[in-house]
Design an enzyme around this catalytic site. Structure first.
Site, PDB file in Angstrom:
ATOM      1  N   ARG A 126     -12.130   6.068  10.036  1.00 23.90           N
ATOM      2  CA  ARG A 126     -11.626   4.698  10.115  1.00 23.90           C
ATOM      3  C   ARG A 126     -12.688   3.696   9.660  1.00 23.90           C
ATOM      4  O   ARG A 126     -12.368   2.705   8.989  1.00 23.90           O
ATOM      5  CB  ARG A 126     -11.189   4.383  11.543  1.00 23.90           C
ATOM      6  CG  ARG A 126     -10.599   2.989  11.719  1.00 23.90           C
ATOM      7  CD  ARG A 126      -9.356   2.792  10.880  1.00 23.90           C
ATOM      8  NE  ARG A 126      -8.708   1.519  11.164  1.00 23.90           N
ATOM      9  CZ  ARG A 126      -7.637   1.059  10.534  1.00 23.90           C
ATOM     10  NH1 ARG A 126      -7.077   1.790   9.583  1.00 23.90           N
ATOM     11  NH2 ARG A 126      -7.102  -0.108  10.850  1.00 23.90           N
ATOM     12  N   SER A 140       0.847  -1.185   0.000  1.00 23.02           N
ATOM     13  CA  SER A 140       0.000   0.000   0.000  1.00 23.02           C
ATOM     14  C   SER A 140       0.894   1.250   0.000  1.00 23.02           C
ATOM     15  O   SER A 140       1.709   1.417  -0.902  1.00 23.02           O
ATOM     16  CB  SER A 140      -0.947  -0.039   1.207  1.00 23.02           C
ATOM     17  OG  SER A 140      -1.963   0.930   1.101  1.00 23.02           O
ATOM     18  N   HIS A 196      -7.972  -5.471   0.123  1.00 23.36           N
ATOM     19  CA  HIS A 196      -6.696  -4.752   0.181  1.00 23.36           C
ATOM     20  C   HIS A 196      -5.840  -5.195   1.366  1.00 23.36           C
ATOM     21  O   HIS A 196      -4.623  -5.320   1.247  1.00 23.36           O
ATOM     22  CB  HIS A 196      -6.960  -3.246   0.260  1.00 23.36           C
ATOM     23  CG  HIS A 196      -5.720  -2.413   0.281  1.00 23.36           C
ATOM     24  ND1 HIS A 196      -4.812  -2.379  -0.763  1.00 23.36           N
ATOM     25  CD2 HIS A 196      -5.209  -1.575   1.232  1.00 23.36           C
ATOM     26  CE1 HIS A 196      -3.818  -1.570  -0.459  1.00 23.36           C
ATOM     27  NE2 HIS A 196      -4.032  -1.069   0.742  1.00 23.36           N
ATOM     28  N   ASP A 197      -6.468  -5.439   2.506  1.00 23.05           N
ATOM     29  CA  ASP A 197      -5.710  -5.856   3.686  1.00 23.05           C
ATOM     30  C   ASP A 197      -5.113  -7.246   3.545  1.00 23.05           C
ATOM     31  O   ASP A 197      -4.414  -7.712   4.450  1.00 23.05           O
ATOM     32  CB  ASP A 197      -6.593  -5.794   4.932  1.00 23.05           C
ATOM     33  CG  ASP A 197      -6.510  -4.445   5.627  1.00 23.05           C
ATOM     34  OD1 ASP A 197      -5.720  -3.605   5.186  1.00 23.05           O
ATOM     35  OD2 ASP A 197      -7.241  -4.238   6.613  1.00 23.05           O
ATOM     36  N   ASP A 203      -8.830  -6.996  -4.196  1.00 22.80           N
ATOM     37  CA  ASP A 203      -8.515  -5.636  -3.756  1.00 22.80           C
ATOM     38  C   ASP A 203      -9.314  -4.625  -4.584  1.00 22.80           C
ATOM     39  O   ASP A 203      -9.092  -4.474  -5.785  1.00 22.80           O
ATOM     40  CB  ASP A 203      -7.015  -5.384  -3.924  1.00 22.80           C
ATOM     41  CG  ASP A 203      -6.536  -4.092  -3.275  1.00 22.80           C
ATOM     42  OD1 ASP A 203      -7.387  -3.230  -2.960  1.00 22.80           O
ATOM     43  OD2 ASP A 203      -5.313  -3.944  -3.088  1.00 22.80           O
TER      44      ASP A 203
END
Length: 397
Positions: free
Chosen positions: A248, A178, A370-371, A341
């Site tokens: 968040r 990232s 993505h994580d 992702d």
């Protein structure tokens, strides 16, 4: 080096959608149990500190007595060239063990019996390095809104200064996912000393796209809409907690996937008294993620500064044609994608791999989104181990 999976080209989006539908039909949502896996452990500002008397920035100003917090593992060899540099993502810190700890140690992918592993907290963050929360030596007050706008290149410049201070003569590989992957690319393009011999960029790209900029701007506006924001000059004892928590929550949606949320939560609700409005489990999960982020003491003003720094990311800026710049990267590059992702889609990594002459591209099949670059640690570790074996065989160190 074996690929973890084959890239889903052509009809990528439609294929993924069909697989998601089939998965939902055959795998009903789980009932209760543990929350979705967390990508980070305990986050602290632990580490050593390097003070840079004057750090020039791209914006034309400089930071005085700039501090960079860092940690190292392993032993620097006599040639001082057995170095792995690991760059963290948006909300990471210098403690690699907190988020990629399973890859670090003797005999592991980042083998500390062979390599000297370096990781620093980025410029502008709030886990030990100088950022908007820091005291401006010229005024004796927090920088706050006066903190200069920093870039990915500024972060890399500061890290390279620390490496030179440590006497590093050469870097085997710069590794990051990232925002960390952006830094890896800039090492290849910016840092002459110590030279970088290879890079590994995971779930990243060569320039921030409107999609990512737009998502980040929504998060920034959530923070700025909080009355406690006060233009970025809030009291340390009264930060804009509500805005930070909402930012968040937004991020956690983009970090995961539609299938992952369905499999975990479905339309399940929390048990509540009959007179109270029902709350879906996914709502409770996202609220808890916002609260957990506050407990990690991540500074809202740093969140704004770092997301703006990511938006500046463009390897073309000041260098000429975008594709010519990528083609100028001659060192070996490992480019990694996660199939699901949606924040940094695999076609953005394919663009890198197709234009960096000595690049290899591998895709990890995963529903983590993505994580996945953090959560699919075994698959990531397999790829890193194989790549480093090519770049730095045992006989070479």
């Amino acid at each position: 080096l074996a690929q973890v999976s084959v890239f889903l080209s052509g009809h990528f989006q439609s294929t993924m959608a069909a697989k998601a539908k089939a998965r939902m039909a055959t795998n009903p949502p789980s009932k209760g149990g543990d929350e979705m896996a967390d990508e980070y452990g305990e986050m602290t500002d632990a580490g050593d500190t390097c003070v840079i008397s004057q750090l020039p920035l791209e914006c034309g100003t400089s930071l005085s007595n700039c501090e960079i917090r860092y940690k190292t593992w392993g032993v620097l060899n006599s040639n001082r060239d057995n170095v792995l540099v690991v760059c963290h993502a948006l909300s990471g810190n210098a403690d690699l063990e907190s988020w990629w700890g399973s890859l670090l140690g003797p005999g592991k992918s980042m083998d500390t019996s062979r390599f000297f592993v370096f990781c620093s907290n980025v410029l502008g963050s709030c886990y030990g390095s100088t950022g908007p929360h820091s005291i401006n030596p010229a005024t004796g007050k927090r920088y706050g809104s006066t903190f200069p706008r920093v870039t990915i290149r500024d972060m890399v410049s500061a890290q390279a200064h620390v490496l030179r201070t440590l006497g590093v003569t050469s870097v085997v590989c710069v590794i990051g996912g990232s925002m960390g992957g952006m830094q890896a690319l800039e090492y290849a393009l910016t840092v002459e000393h110590p030279p970088t011999r290879s890079i590994a960029s995971l779930c990243s790209n060569g320039r921030h796209h409107p999609w990512q900029i737009g998502i980040s701007e929504c998060q920034r506006q959530a923070i700025r809409a909080d009355p406690d924001w006060r233009g970025g000059d809030y009291e340390p004892s009264a930060p804009p907690k509500a805005g930070m928590a909402v930012a968040r929550m937004m991020a956690m949606v983009t970090y995961r996937t539609h299938p992952a949320y369905w499999t975990k939560f479905g339309r399940d609700t929390h048990d509540r008294p009959s007179h109270e409005q029902e709350v879906f489990q996914v709502e409770g999960y996202l609220r808890s993620q916002g609260e957990k982020f506050l407990l990690r003491k991540f500074e809202p003003v740093s969140y704004v500064a770092l997301t703006e720094a990511m938006d500046t990311h463009d390897v073309e800026r000041g260098r000429g044609d975008y594709f010519d710049v990528l083609q100028s990267i001659q060192i070996p590059a490992l480019i990694v994608s996660i199939t699901s992702d949606v924040l940094y889609p695999p076609d953005e990594q394919m663009e890198l791999a197709n234009n960096i002459p000595n690049a290899q591209h591998h895709t990890i099949q995963s529903w983590e989104g993505h994580d996945g670059f953090l959560l699919e640690d075994k698959k990531v570790g397999t790829l890193l181990r194989g790549f480093l074996a090519q770049i730095a065989p045992r006989s070479s160190l």
